[in-house]
Design a protein around this motif. Structure first.
Motif, PDB file in Angstrom:
ATOM      1  N   ARG A 142       0.824  -1.196   0.000  1.00 50.40           N
ATOM      2  CA  ARG A 142       0.000   0.000   0.000  1.00 50.40           C
ATOM      3  C   ARG A 142       0.870   1.262   0.000  1.00 50.40           C
ATOM      4  NH1 ARG A 142      -3.048  -3.338  -1.389  1.00 50.40           N
ATOM      5  NH2 ARG A 142      -5.026  -3.956  -0.398  1.00 50.40           N
ATOM      6  N   TYR A 143       0.195   2.364  -0.293  1.00 50.76           N
ATOM      7  CA  TYR A 143       0.846   3.662  -0.406  1.00 50.76           C
ATOM      8  C   TYR A 143      -0.120   4.692   0.138  1.00 50.76           C
ATOM      9  CZ  TYR A 143       2.749   7.772  -2.920  1.00 50.76           C
ATOM     10  OH  TYR A 143       3.253   8.991  -3.246  1.00 50.76           O
ATOM     11  N   THR A 144       0.358   5.625   0.942  1.00 53.67           N
ATOM     12  CA  THR A 144      -0.550   6.539   1.629  1.00 53.67           C
ATOM     13  C   THR A 144      -1.335   7.458   0.693  1.00 53.67           C
ATOM     14  OG1 THR A 144       1.377   7.957   2.044  1.00 53.67           O
ATOM     15  CG2 THR A 144       0.620   6.572   3.866  1.00 53.67           C
ATOM     16  N   LEU A 145      -0.979   7.501  -0.588  1.00 54.47           N
ATOM     17  CA  LEU A 145      -1.765   8.292  -1.547  1.00 54.47           C
ATOM     18  C   LEU A 145      -2.590   7.413  -2.488  1.00 54.47           C
ATOM     19  CD1 LEU A 145       0.598  11.248  -2.578  1.00 54.47           C
ATOM     20  CD2 LEU A 145      -1.438  11.335  -1.143  1.00 54.47           C
ATOM     21  N   ASP A 146      -2.675   6.108  -2.186  1.00 57.84           N
ATOM     22  CA  ASP A 146      -3.536   5.222  -2.979  1.00 57.84           C
ATOM     23  C   ASP A 146      -4.966   5.756  -2.973  1.00 57.84           C
ATOM     24  OD1 ASP A 146      -1.542   3.468  -3.644  1.00 57.84           O
ATOM     25  OD2 ASP A 146      -2.018   2.011  -2.078  1.00 57.84           O
ATOM     26  N   GLY A 147      -5.743   5.394  -4.021  1.00 55.77           N
ATOM     27  CA  GLY A 147      -7.121   5.855  -4.119  1.00 55.77           C
ATOM     28  C   GLY A 147      -7.969   5.451  -2.931  1.00 55.77           C
ATOM     29  N   ALA A 148      -7.856   4.188  -2.499  1.00 56.42           N
ATOM     30  CA  ALA A 148      -8.663   3.721  -1.376  1.00 56.42           C
ATOM     31  C   ALA A 148      -8.300   4.460  -0.097  1.00 56.42           C
ATOM     32  CB  ALA A 148      -8.476   2.213  -1.186  1.00 56.42           C
ATOM     33  N   LEU A 149      -7.001   4.687   0.092  1.00 55.19           N
ATOM     34  CA  LEU A 149      -6.566   5.397   1.295  1.00 55.19           C
ATOM     35  C   LEU A 149      -6.995   6.858   1.245  1.00 55.19           C
ATOM     36  CD1 LEU A 149      -4.802   2.772   1.304  1.00 55.19           C
ATOM     37  CD2 LEU A 149      -3.082   4.099   2.519  1.00 55.19           C
ATOM     38  N   ASN A 150      -6.988   7.433   0.033  1.00 56.92           N
ATOM     39  CA  ASN A 150      -7.421   8.814  -0.119  1.00 56.92           C
ATOM     40  C   ASN A 150      -8.892   8.965   0.271  1.00 56.92           C
ATOM     41  OD1 ASN A 150      -8.591  11.009  -2.442  1.00 56.92           O
ATOM     42  ND2 ASN A 150      -6.883  11.650  -1.152  1.00 56.92           N
ATOM     43  N   ARG A 151      -9.697   7.964  -0.100  1.00 53.92           N
ATOM     44  CA  ARG A 151     -11.109   8.024   0.282  1.00 53.92           C
ATOM     45  C   ARG A 151     -11.242   7.971   1.803  1.00 53.92           C
ATOM     46  NH1 ARG A 151     -16.398   4.152  -1.182  1.00 53.92           N
ATOM     47  NH2 ARG A 151     -17.747   5.229   0.331  1.00 53.92           N
ATOM     48  N   CYS A 152     -10.489   7.098   2.438  1.00 48.66           N
ATOM     49  CA  CYS A 152     -10.535   6.994   3.897  1.00 48.66           C
ATOM     50  C   CYS A 152     -10.127   8.309   4.555  1.00 48.66           C
ATOM     51  CB  CYS A 152      -9.629   5.861   4.378  1.00 48.66           C
ATOM     52  SG  CYS A 152     -10.168   4.216   3.847  1.00 48.66           S
ATOM     53  N   VAL A 153      -9.102   8.949   4.019  1.00 43.29           N
ATOM     54  CA  VAL A 153      -8.628  10.226   4.557  1.00 43.29           C
ATOM     55  C   VAL A 153      -9.713  11.289   4.426  1.00 43.29           C
ATOM     56  CG1 VAL A 153      -6.995  12.122   4.186  1.00 43.29           C
ATOM     57  CG2 VAL A 153      -6.172   9.764   4.206  1.00 43.29           C
ATOM     58  N   ASN A 154     -10.277  11.404   3.224  1.00 40.33           N
ATOM     59  CA  ASN A 154     -11.314  12.414   2.989  1.00 40.33           C
ATOM     60  C   ASN A 154     -12.530  12.205   3.887  1.00 40.33           C
ATOM     61  OD1 ASN A 154      -9.935  13.884   1.032  1.00 40.33           O
ATOM     62  ND2 ASN A 154     -10.697  12.609  -0.647  1.00 40.33           N
ATOM     63  N   GLU A 155     -12.961  10.947   3.998  1.00 42.20           N
ATOM     64  CA  GLU A 155     -14.167  10.685   4.793  1.00 42.20           C
ATOM     65  C   GLU A 155     -13.908  10.863   6.286  1.00 42.20           C
ATOM     66  OE1 GLU A 155     -16.988   7.866   3.842  1.00 42.20           O
ATOM     67  OE2 GLU A 155     -16.582   7.815   1.694  1.00 42.20           O
ATOM     68  N   TRP A 470      -6.000   0.407   9.364  1.00 43.10           N
ATOM     69  CA  TRP A 470      -7.281  -0.054   8.810  1.00 43.10           C
ATOM     70  C   TRP A 470      -7.513   0.392   7.372  1.00 43.10           C
ATOM     71  CZ3 TRP A 470     -11.026   3.531   7.322  1.00 43.10           C
ATOM     72  CH2 TRP A 470     -10.881   4.830   7.823  1.00 43.10           C
ATOM     73  N   SER A 471      -7.005   1.555   6.990  1.00 43.86           N
ATOM     74  CA  SER A 471      -7.232   2.008   5.606  1.00 43.86           C
ATOM     75  C   SER A 471      -6.523   1.093   4.612  1.00 43.86           C
ATOM     76  CB  SER A 471      -6.748   3.457   5.436  1.00 43.86           C
ATOM     77  OG  SER A 471      -5.353   3.556   5.677  1.00 43.86           O
ATOM     78  N   THR A 472      -5.434   0.476   5.032  1.00 41.41           N
ATOM     79  CA  THR A 472      -4.695  -0.441   4.161  1.00 41.41           C
ATOM     80  C   THR A 472      -5.420  -1.774   3.982  1.00 41.41           C
ATOM     81  OG1 THR A 472      -3.445  -1.153   6.099  1.00 41.41           O
ATOM     82  CG2 THR A 472      -2.429   0.526   4.700  1.00 41.41           C
ATOM     83  N   LEU A 473      -6.383  -2.053   4.855  1.00 43.10           N
ATOM     84  CA  LEU A 473      -7.124  -3.318   4.785  1.00 43.10           C
ATOM     85  C   LEU A 473      -8.446  -3.174   4.042  1.00 43.10           C
ATOM     86  CD1 LEU A 473      -6.491  -4.570   8.447  1.00 43.10           C
ATOM     87  CD2 LEU A 473      -5.265  -5.213   6.371  1.00 43.10           C
ATOM     88  N   VAL A 474      -8.710  -1.975   3.552  1.00 39.28           N
ATOM     89  CA  VAL A 474      -9.917  -1.733   2.757  1.00 39.28           C
ATOM     90  C   VAL A 474      -9.735  -2.326   1.359  1.00 39.28           C
ATOM     91  CG1 VAL A 474     -11.235   0.088   1.602  1.00 39.28           C
ATOM     92  CG2 VAL A 474     -10.632   0.322   4.017  1.00 39.28           C
ATOM     93  N   ASP A 475     -10.727  -3.014   0.880  1.00 38.35           N
ATOM     94  CA  ASP A 475     -10.673  -3.569  -0.474  1.00 38.35           C
ATOM     95  C   ASP A 475     -10.717  -2.409  -1.479  1.00 38.35           C
ATOM     96  OD1 ASP A 475     -11.917  -4.515  -3.087  1.00 38.35           O
ATOM     97  OD2 ASP A 475     -11.602  -6.431  -2.083  1.00 38.35           O
ATOM     98  N   PRO A 476      -9.678  -2.248  -2.327  1.00 36.85           N
ATOM     99  CA  PRO A 476      -9.627  -1.104  -3.250  1.00 36.85           C
ATOM    100  C   PRO A 476     -10.817  -1.023  -4.200  1.00 36.85           C
ATOM    101  CG  PRO A 476      -7.483  -2.157  -3.095  1.00 36.85           C
ATOM    102  CD  PRO A 476      -8.454  -3.056  -2.399  1.00 36.85           C
ATOM    103  N   GLU A 477     -11.284  -2.164  -4.687  1.00 32.82           N
ATOM    104  CA  GLU A 477     -12.423  -2.149  -5.621  1.00 32.82           C
ATOM    105  C   GLU A 477     -13.687  -1.693  -4.913  1.00 32.82           C
ATOM    106  OE1 GLU A 477     -12.925  -5.744  -7.790  1.00 32.82           O
ATOM    107  OE2 GLU A 477     -10.850  -5.775  -8.538  1.00 32.82           O
TER     108      GLU A 477
END
Length: 876
Positions: A142-155, A470-477
């Motif tokens: 994972r990468y802290t600017l991944d799309g899934a992580l970005n969603r977690c950050v924003n929310e 926890w954001s790294t364990l979110v399914d990206p799709e």
């Protein structure tokens, strides 16, 4: 394939790692019915290459490999951090080297260059992690600017804003004029610097300051309400005072924040440029005025000094005050604690700015059925033992920080990072409307308003990395599906359900505030769970001289890849682990690495010997036959139990030391030699296999290489099973221990007296007679036999009557030599005692010299004691 004579790590390590990856042994299986063990790797900053500190991640690998051998489903999730300020500083320096800056190239070009740089750094660091043997699940990188992580950050931002936990307000922040951004309190270093301390006349008072350039707007004099020296002055009193640019009307403020013991006990305050002054002003509703701009230059309030950098303006301001008769004295030896940005090293200039903050005191967090503040939740999880900190002494440090926690400024004026999900629009009258959301609202065409524009700032790096477990364990799709709420995404994400909370967070103690505490803050709020069950804090690896490794001292920095090239990965890992104690810093030691390298070679030689013996032999279930077999089983049982207990309780160095001595002392020095007398190939094979399994978490490459050579048809060592204790006859094990005592004493005497070709005689001791062959072989004796009478040097450490056929003259000569050495030590001790009895010496000599004398005295006393014991042993 046979094991060659020498172990050369570089010939095997890449192939072994490739074998592990092809076999998918590092991949976690959330659908597997097994006990889980999970670790989130602290993501290294994408600023170039890994450091020796990152090599300490080997502790996480030890845990992951050990738990895998226990049969658990292990997820060690790797990743990297976009490291906003750190990366921004690197790119700005690169631009400066090109004689340009971010404003000239623009945001789009700046981000393009940054992405190119971090992509290269990420690839380099991941390969370095592989070189270090990390058994991470790279399919989940994972990468802290991944799309899934970005969603977690924003929310997270949006939810905290809607709950009133994030607000935008004007408060004092740590401003770095060099990087032109705020930095958090935890990223500010205090540097001791010599500075001048000035005392000025201010009306009827004397005030002291090291920063006269901030004093143009001072119009409040603050004193402690209980300071009797100023009891005649009342809170709110005013007076006229001549000051830098003429007369000012000053107001008396009484506040308990003032230290009556410092200086005159009176000070003027500059609320815009000092955090303590700002808090005083907030309490009393005082005016605040900016004196210094965001580039470190004085503003028009300074009149003739406007536009001048503060360092240049300071002496000129002092000169003006002196001419006005207001300078009382100057202290040239004042030690000033200067604040600098840990990353960019720019001098911090506190400023009041309109920024985004996290409110840590508002009771708006649902936790254990009640409303709490973020600060209270952070305190509760440790007090309630929801999270255990190892070592526990860091709990006190943790609580001290939490108890004094201020609202967290999370906005940064840099372009690299998660952009703040806030939108603004203004009308012709300058009124601003704010909207917080992932996207701006549909333009309602409100008359007079301009188009919505997103906040230009980005979020503090720690705000996004605080969600890491926890954001790294979110399914990206699933995260990409905007029709699902974040709660639904978490519910449907197999990894989150299987591996969160994570089992342990292993990290350096120095980021307990930066990261550990903030993960607790954000994760409990967003998921209702703690991020991890245990926090293990290791110490920092310092240079050999005990100082911090620093780029300013290039010779102090150790590149882990250089060490690997010279000694091999396993030697580096074990050399670091051998010195690690929870929360305790350690100095870099090449000696420990060399010792670990020698240990690898010792294991290799043991394996070569066993391999040679097993050639053509079909191994069966081992059955102990000899005394040595029962003894090694007994000791191995202890080793298995001890190492397991140590690893279960994060005592890594203790586990390694136990293994080191078992393999080197028990197996190599004793059992291998004893097996040459009473050969048991099945037991020999079993002992080696058990050693390889226990050592694998510490030295994965050499152990897997040996395993693959000896057992090419078996499963990989990395997925074998941790050994279990086997039954051993305790009485026979004790008998072998008694034999060892005899052999050890004989070896010692032979070595001290430099004698060869001697025999051991006894007067009918059945124990010695029954084990004569073993004693003779391992002690290197010509013979072991029973005699009716005889003389020689008696053995003193065994209850059995036996002696070596050594003539009296040899012994007397040796004892005389010992007595001469003892006299020399007594003379040295007398000299040292005389020196320490001299009160003038103890009082006037440097403390280090006196301590050195004391250490020499203790050392010589210990050596003399050993000599006397040796004399007593032989002089009989």
């Amino acid at each position: 394939m046979k094991l060659p004579k020498l172990y050369e790590p570089r010939l095997y390590e890449k192939d072994i790692y490739a074998l592990w990856e092809r076999s998918e042994v590092f991949i976690a299986r959330p659908d597997k019915k097994a006990e889980r063990f999970s670790i989130s790797m602290p993501p290294p900053n994408e600023t170039g290459t890994l450091s020796l500190g990152h090599a300490m991640y080997s502790l996480q690998d030890v845990m992951a490999r050990y738990q895998r051998l226990q049969g658990k489903d292990v997820l060690w999730l790797p990743g990297t951090d976009h490291a906003a300020i750190a990366v921004n500083a690197v790119i700005e320096k690169k631009l400066a080297d090109e004689d340009t800056n971010k404003h000239e190239v623009g945001r789009e070009e700046f981000l393009r260059r940054t992405k190119e740089f971090v992509a290269s750094s990420r690839g380099t660091m991941v390969e370095q992690m592989r070189a270090l043997g990390f058994s991470a699940d790279w399919t989940r990188q994972r990468y802290t600017l991944d799309g899934a992580l970005n969603r977690c950050v924003n929310e997270t931002f949006i939810r905290m804003y809607n709950d009133g936990l994030i607000y935008r307000g004007s408060r004092i922040v740590n401003w770095d004029p060099n990087l032109e951004t705020n930095v958090s309190d935890d990223e500010v270093e205090r540097v001791e610097k010599k500075a001048k301390f000035y005392t000025f006349k201010y009306g009827p008072f004397e005030i002291g300051t090291a920063r006269p350039e901030t004093k143009f707007g001072d119009k409040y004099v603050v004193m402690h309400p209980d300071d009797k020296r100023y009891s005649e002055y009342k809170h709110g009193d005013t007076f006229e005072a001549e000051w830098i640019n003429g007369k000012v009307t000053a107001t008396i403020i009484k506040d308990e924040a003032i230290d009556p013991e410092f200086g005159t006990g009176v000070m003027t305050i500059t609320p815009w440029h000092d955090a303590t002054d700002f808090e005083i002003a907030e309490r009393h509703g005082l005016d605040k005025e900016q004196i210094i701009d965001f580039h470190g230059k004085l503003l028009p309030i300074a009149k003739e000094f406007a536009g001048i950098p503060i360092e240049e303006a300071r002496p000129k301001i002092v000169e003006k005050l002196d001419k006005k008769g207001l300078l009382i004295k100057v202290n040239d030896n004042y030690t000033h604690s200067m604040a600098v940005n840990e990353r960019g090293k720019g001098v911090i200039e506190p400023q009041i700015r309109l920024q985004w903050f996290v409110d840590v005191n508002k009771k708006a967090v649902e936790w254990k059925g009640k409303k709490h503040s973020l600060k209270e939740v952070m305190q509760d999880v440790i007090k309630a033992k929801d999270i255990e900190i190892v070592p526990s002494r860091f709990e006190k440090i943790y609580f001290h920080w939490i108890d004094n926690l201020r609202d967290w400024c999370i906005s940064r004026q840099i372009w690299w990072g998660h952009r703040i999900p806030a939108w603004y629009r203004t009308n012709a009258e300058g009124e601003t409307e704010t909207y917080v959301g992932i996207r701006p609202p549909v333009d309602d065409g409100a008359e007079g308003f301009h188009t919505w524009k997103q906040d230009a700032d980005t979020l503090d790096t720690w705000f996004s990395s605080a969600l890491w477990t926890w954001s790294t364990l979110v399914d990206p799709e699933l995260a990409a599906n905007q029709d699902l709420t974040l709660e639904q995404v978490l519910e449907k994400s197999p990894d989150f359900q299987a591996y969160h909370p994570t089992s342990v967070m292993e990290s350096g103690w120095d980021i307990i505030f930066f990261w550990i505490a903030r993960m607790i803050l954000s994760t409990t709020y967003m998921t209702g769970q703690v991020p991890f069950k245990t926090v293990y804090l290791h110490g920092m690896v310092r240079a050999e001289d005990g100082k911090k490794m620093s780029k300013s001292r290039p010779e102090s920095i150790v590149n882990p890849l250089d060490v690997i090239e010279e000694y091999g990965t396993d030697a580096l890992r074990m050399g670091l682990i051998a010195g690690v104690a929870a929360g305790q810093d350690m100095n870099w030691s090449r000696g420990r690495i060399e010792s670990a390298r020698n240990f690898c070679n010792k294991l290799w030689n043991v394996a070569r010997y066993v391999e040679g013996k097993l050639e053509g032999h079909t191994t069966k279930k081992p059955q102990p036959q000899s005394l040595a077999d029962h003894w090694i089983l007994h000791n191995m049982n202890y080793c298995i139990t001890s190492v397991s207990d140590s690893l279960d309780n994060y005592r890594f160095a203790e586990a390694y030391e136990t293994l080191y001595h078992f393999v080197w002392d028990d197996v190599a020095d004793w059992y291998i030699e004893a097996s040459k007398v009473h050969e048991n190939l099945d037991m020999l094979s079993y002992v080696l296999e058990t050693c390889l399994k226990m050592l694998h978490p510490f030295a994965p490459f050499v152990t897997e290489t040996i395993w693959q050579t000896l057992h090419p048809d078996k499963d990989l060592l990395a997925v074998s099973r941790w050994p279990k204790a086997r039954k051993a006859d305790e009485e026979q094990a004790k008998t072998f221990e008694d034999i060892k005592v005899i052999i050890s004493e004989v070896r010692h005497i032979k070595n001290e007296l430099k004698v060869k070709n001697i025999g051991l005689y006894h007067g009918g001791e059945e124990f010695i007679d029954n084990n004569a062959t073993l004693i003779s072989r391992l002690a290197g004796l010509e013979t072991v036999k029973e005699v009716k009478d005889g003389s020689g040097l008696n053995l003193t450490e065994t209850p059995y009557e036996a002696w070596l056929d050594i003539d009296k003259r040899t012994v007397v000569k040796y004892v005389d030599n010992l007595k001469g050495r003892a006299e020399d030590y007594q003379k040295i001790i007398k000299q040292l005692e005389g020196r320490l009895d001299n009160k003038s010496y103890v009082k006037n000599a440097p403390k280090t010299v006196v301590q050195q004398t004391k250490d020499q005295l203790e050392e010589n006393r210990a050596l003399l004691k050993n000599l006397k014991n040796e004399i007593k042993r032989f002089d009989n």
